[in-house]
Structure formats: C-alpha cells, structure tokens
Design a protein around this motif. Sequence first.
Motif, PDB file in Angstrom:
ATOM      1  N   THR A  93       0.828  -1.202   0.000  1.00  0.00           N
ATOM      2  CA  THR A  93       0.000   0.000   0.000  1.00  0.00           C
ATOM      3  C   THR A  93       0.860   1.248   0.000  1.00  0.00           C
ATOM      4  O   THR A  93       0.553   2.237  -0.681  1.00  0.00           O
ATOM      5  N   TYR A  94       1.958   1.209   0.754  1.00  0.00           N
ATOM      6  CA  TYR A  94       2.876   2.353   0.735  1.00  0.00           C
ATOM      7  C   TYR A  94       3.455   2.535  -0.664  1.00  0.00           C
ATOM      8  O   TYR A  94       3.500   3.656  -1.191  1.00  0.00           O
ATOM      9  N   LEU A  95       3.925   1.448  -1.270  1.00  0.00           N
ATOM     10  CA  LEU A  95       4.483   1.538  -2.621  1.00  0.00           C
ATOM     11  C   LEU A  95       3.455   2.103  -3.596  1.00  0.00           C
ATOM     12  O   LEU A  95       3.778   2.952  -4.440  1.00  0.00           O
ATOM     13  N   ALA A 362      18.998 -14.499  -8.156  1.00  0.00           N
ATOM     14  CA  ALA A 362      18.551 -13.200  -8.671  1.00  0.00           C
ATOM     15  C   ALA A 362      19.500 -12.730  -9.770  1.00  0.00           C
ATOM     16  O   ALA A 362      19.066 -12.287 -10.847  1.00  0.00           O
ATOM     17  N   ARG A 363      20.788 -12.828  -9.535  1.00  0.00           N
ATOM     18  CA  ARG A 363      21.758 -12.431 -10.562  1.00  0.00           C
ATOM     19  C   ARG A 363      21.616 -13.295 -11.813  1.00  0.00           C
ATOM     20  O   ARG A 363      21.647 -12.792 -12.938  1.00  0.00           O
ATOM     21  N   GLU A 364      21.477 -14.598 -11.618  1.00  0.00           N
ATOM     22  CA  GLU A 364      21.408 -15.517 -12.754  1.00  0.00           C
ATOM     23  C   GLU A 364      20.179 -15.274 -13.625  1.00  0.00           C
ATOM     24  O   GLU A 364      20.213 -15.515 -14.834  1.00  0.00           O
ATOM     25  N   HIS A 365      19.097 -14.798 -13.016  1.00  0.00           N
ATOM     26  CA  HIS A 365      17.841 -14.628 -13.750  1.00  0.00           C
ATOM     27  C   HIS A 365      17.508 -13.164 -14.028  1.00  0.00           C
ATOM     28  O   HIS A 365      16.377 -12.841 -14.384  1.00  0.00           O
ATOM     29  N   GLY A 366      18.485 -12.290 -13.878  1.00  0.00           N
ATOM     30  CA  GLY A 366      18.293 -10.895 -14.233  1.00  0.00           C
ATOM     31  C   GLY A 366      17.407 -10.117 -13.302  1.00  0.00           C
ATOM     32  O   GLY A 366      16.719  -9.175 -13.718  1.00  0.00           O
ATOM     33  N   CYS A 367      17.389 -10.478 -12.022  1.00  0.00           N
ATOM     34  CA  CYS A 367      16.585  -9.779 -11.015  1.00  0.00           C
ATOM     35  C   CYS A 367      17.488  -9.000 -10.060  1.00  0.00           C
ATOM     36  O   CYS A 367      18.648  -9.350  -9.866  1.00  0.00           O
ATOM     37  N   ALA A 368      16.950  -7.988  -9.450  1.00  0.00           N
ATOM     38  CA  ALA A 368      17.614  -7.315  -8.340  1.00  0.00           C
ATOM     39  C   ALA A 368      17.266  -8.050  -7.051  1.00  0.00           C
ATOM     40  O   ALA A 368      16.306  -8.820  -6.995  1.00  0.00           O
ATOM     41  N   PHE A 369      18.047  -7.796  -6.000  1.00  0.00           N
ATOM     42  CA  PHE A 369      17.799  -8.431  -4.707  1.00  0.00           C
ATOM     43  C   PHE A 369      17.813  -7.368  -3.623  1.00  0.00           C
ATOM     44  O   PHE A 369      18.715  -6.536  -3.553  1.00  0.00           O
ATOM     45  N   TRP A 370      16.772  -7.400  -2.764  1.00  0.00           N
ATOM     46  CA  TRP A 370      16.691  -6.474  -1.631  1.00  0.00           C
ATOM     47  C   TRP A 370      16.784  -7.287  -0.353  1.00  0.00           C
ATOM     48  O   TRP A 370      15.965  -8.176  -0.099  1.00  0.00           O
ATOM     49  N   ASN A 371      17.769  -6.962   0.465  1.00  0.00           N
ATOM     50  CA  ASN A 371      18.103  -7.749   1.644  1.00  0.00           C
ATOM     51  C   ASN A 371      17.358  -7.232   2.873  1.00  0.00           C
ATOM     52  O   ASN A 371      17.789  -6.279   3.522  1.00  0.00           O
ATOM     53  N   ALA A 372      16.228  -7.859   3.188  1.00  0.00           N
ATOM     54  CA  ALA A 372      15.416  -7.414   4.324  1.00  0.00           C
ATOM     55  C   ALA A 372      16.128  -7.617   5.651  1.00  0.00           C
ATOM     56  O   ALA A 372      15.907  -6.865   6.603  1.00  0.00           O
ATOM     57  N   LEU A 373      16.994  -8.632   5.735  1.00  0.00           N
ATOM     58  CA  LEU A 373      17.741  -8.854   6.971  1.00  0.00           C
ATOM     59  C   LEU A 373      18.695  -7.695   7.223  1.00  0.00           C
ATOM     60  O   LEU A 373      18.793  -7.187   8.352  1.00  0.00           O
ATOM     61  N   GLN A 374      19.389  -7.261   6.190  1.00  0.00           N
ATOM     62  CA  GLN A 374      20.283  -6.117   6.336  1.00  0.00           C
ATOM     63  C   GLN A 374      19.498  -4.853   6.656  1.00  0.00           C
ATOM     64  O   GLN A 374      19.916  -4.033   7.479  1.00  0.00           O
ATOM     65  N   PHE A 375      18.348  -4.682   6.030  1.00  0.00           N
ATOM     66  CA  PHE A 375      17.482  -3.533   6.315  1.00  0.00           C
ATOM     67  C   PHE A 375      17.118  -3.476   7.799  1.00  0.00           C
ATOM     68  O   PHE A 375      17.122  -2.404   8.415  1.00  0.00           O
ATOM     69  N   MET A 376      16.818  -4.639   8.393  1.00  0.00           N
ATOM     70  CA  MET A 376      16.424  -4.666   9.796  1.00  0.00           C
ATOM     71  C   MET A 376      17.599  -4.429  10.739  1.00  0.00           C
ATOM     72  O   MET A 376      17.408  -3.981  11.871  1.00  0.00           O
ATOM     73  N   THR A 406       5.280  -0.237   7.244  1.00  0.00           N
ATOM     74  CA  THR A 406       5.338   1.063   6.583  1.00  0.00           C
ATOM     75  C   THR A 406       6.788   1.484   6.383  1.00  0.00           C
ATOM     76  O   THR A 406       7.175   1.969   5.310  1.00  0.00           O
ATOM     77  N   ARG A 407       7.592   1.277   7.414  1.00  0.00           N
ATOM     78  CA  ARG A 407       9.019   1.603   7.301  1.00  0.00           C
ATOM     79  C   ARG A 407       9.672   0.768   6.207  1.00  0.00           C
ATOM     80  O   ARG A 407      10.522   1.251   5.441  1.00  0.00           O
ATOM     81  N   MET A 408       9.281  -0.487   6.113  1.00  0.00           N
ATOM     82  CA  MET A 408       9.788  -1.363   5.061  1.00  0.00           C
ATOM     83  C   MET A 408       9.405  -0.822   3.687  1.00  0.00           C
ATOM     84  O   MET A 408      10.228  -0.804   2.757  1.00  0.00           O
ATOM     85  N   GLY A 409       8.165  -0.380   3.549  1.00  0.00           N
ATOM     86  CA  GLY A 409       7.733   0.200   2.283  1.00  0.00           C
ATOM     87  C   GLY A 409       8.530   1.431   1.907  1.00  0.00           C
ATOM     88  O   GLY A 409       8.877   1.635   0.734  1.00  0.00           O
TER      89      GLY A 409
END
Length: 455
Positions: A93-95, A362-376, A406-409
Amino acid sequence: PTTAALSPALPPGAGNLDALPGSAGTGADGTAVAPAINGNALGQFILLERGADDPLAPFHDALRRLEQGLDEDGKVRVLVYGASHTAADIYPTYLRAYLQKRFGDGGLGFFPLVKPSKFSRPFAAEIDSSRGWKVEHAQKSDARDGYFGLLGASAATSKKRDFTRISFNSDPKAEPPKHTRYELFFLRQPGGGKFKVTIEGQKPFTIDTKAKAVTPGYHAFERPGGPAQIEVRPVGDGEVRLFGVTAESDAKGVVVDTLGIGGTRASNHLKWDEFVWADNFKRRAPDLVFLAYGTNESVDEDQPIGVYRNNLAQVLTRLRRAAPEAACVMIGPGDFPNKQADGTLRPRPRVLAIINTQRELAREHGCAFWNALQFMGGEGAMAYWTASQPAMAMSDHLHLNRRGYTRMGMAIADALMFDFDGGAPVPAPSDTLVASDARPGAPATAAAATPTSAL
C-alpha cells in the motif's frame, strides 16, 4: 524520493512514523514508559543488489514513457507476490501510494473476489462472501488441479444461494476518475455454470463459464465514476470458479497488485497450472514483479538447501517465460530468530542460506535483490524491533506491525527509485552473507548511512 505529501489512501500517519500513535514515548493510556530503543530510528537504507546489467531498467524506462505520454495503455503495472508479510498489504500500500503520487493514480489493481484466508486484509477493499465457496490454493491439501489464476488462489461454488461482494475503499478527498474499468478473471471449463454480476444495485448481467476445454476466462466492462461495489451470484447450473477482479481508472498512472497469501512459499508457484497462471499474468502486462519469500522456507530444516535452490530456480524460469522483458526484484527474509527452551532468541541458520541462494539466483535470472535482513539491522535485530518504543514488530518475532511494514515500504521505495533519481548504482557484493553481529544503527555499508526517505 521523499515521503512528504503522500496520498491520503495510506493509513493515517503512514507517511510520517513520528505521527503514528505511540511515538511520544507513552503507553496506550498515555502513561509514560521507561526509555527504550527509538523504534522510528530502526530500518536502514540499503540499495538493491544487482549484477552487471541494470535489472530495473525496464521499469524505469516504463516510468519515463509514462511521464512523456508515450506508454501505449497509460499504465505501469507492478505485481507484488509474497506470503503473510505481503498479504498484510501494508508495504504494498505504501508503494502504491508513493508511486501513484509521483507518476499518477492508475487505479487500485487486482483483488480476489473471495478471501484466500480469514487473515487476508486488502487495504483498499472489503470482501464479504457466503460460506459455501470452496477456496483452493497450493497450501490446501484438498486443492484439486492447480487452476488458481493470477494470485494462486481460486474460489468455487455451484450453489445458487452463495454470493460474494467486494466494496472498494476509495479516498473520499480525491477527485474520482471519470470512468473505472473492471475485468473479471475466472475459469472457463466443461460443465461450468453461469453467474450474475451486479454493480451498485444496477441491473445485473450474466456471464457463462461453460467451455469445451479448461481455459482462462475474462469479462471487461466500464462504468462512470470511481470503483463501485460488485456482487457475484451463481445461477446454480454448474460450478463457477473465480480468480478475482481488477479495477483501474481511466487516468494514466501506476497500478500495484498485492498478490500475497499467508503461509505460502515460492515453490507453491510450481503447483499452479502454468497455462492458466501465465495467461492471467500476461494479461496484467507487468513492468515490475516482486517476489517476497523465504521466511516460511526458513523453518523447512529437513529440506536440503539444494532442493530449495532448484525449486526457486524453476519459479524464476517460469516467471521469465511469462514476462521476459519485465523488471524483477526478489525480497529476502528478514530476521526470524529461533526461540530456545530458556526463552532466549538465537539466529536461525537457514535464513542466511536462503538469502545467499536468493542473491545468487537473482543475478542468474536478471533480477535485483533487496536484503530485508540487512534492512532490519542483521541477525538479532528482531529483538530490537519488538522491544522498541514505539514497537515496530509483533511479539511472535516473525511479523512486523503496521509501523514496521510502513518503514519497510519506505525503504523499498527509496531503493527502487535510487538509480531513477540519479543515484550511483552499486553492483551486488561478490561474497556471500555470513553470520554477523550487526545491530540497528550500525549500517553495513556507506550507502546504508544515507537514507533518502524523510522520516
């Protein structure tokens, strides 16, 4: 990106964490509480990890075409797949609100016509259904055939007395669109029955789902004004199997579909009939797809990580078959500690193994990766999120709360738009993630110390 002046479609205060209840350091009754970790300071800005090529280029190019009036249908569509974190519909919803504020409100997107579970809570709609519907998705042991459609969940009945009704929660302060375009997604099949559709009490019309072979069914229609209540009632002459409905405005802009089912895993995609799902998926014509899985898989300790890798690779291959040109972002699991018999919390080793696997694929299939563990904040961070004042996570040490999501968004939106707004892209690190003593407030990279969202 900035969080200022976000759409009122967000929960109250969602664009400013300090404005949410509890930010003054008091309890629910206004009583002062002991000093604690400042919950509003938790959550690090981190960049999307990527390979040599820019996996977000198709999405950013689509936004530029939209701004220039060159997009063919005037819509940039984002599909967000995931489990309970996604099904809560707070960070999506935030996005939605953020992207629509910047690039135009293209409408509310896709919704199931019957809730996949009692925990499903789409923010922009209310769904009221009779009890006779048979809900099927890959987590259910009695699911029949994989004909689950775009979301990965269907609802079926042949009884005339059943009904389902969806009402949309539009922003009362916003100017409604001149027209809203709807499209019903359902299954056409041998022996399929008819169902009646009523829009805001108007004269109903009838749709026949009977066909010689199983195939996806669609019915598009348009009505003046903003999104209106839709009611579906089977005629009673055969099974009616529904996937969902889309609601889009006649204005140019962004549309975000929340496609989360609580308790699901990425590998559940492989149980969805590919022909039916891919046809629904292509019909949405996404410019960006999120896959947010991994938390539920972290408890599958009996499954070799190689099996997990193979399953996820198949999911990504299937995604690329359906949308080879779309941008793709994988969102990894956040901190999910294991509670010991003595009450202490210990890291769950499989979380790191899953993150490393997701990053590689993600790299092999042309995707980006967002690290939620690092975010936390790294391993052990969940204890801070649950104990902070105000709290940012639930006491189950698994789910964030409204404020936390919300912070994650906010963080995802910043990472998503960093390159678009002129930031310097940073390739994914070459080494794999290892256990860390990282804690909130200690950014893992120089970029993490420079958030672009104003909290």
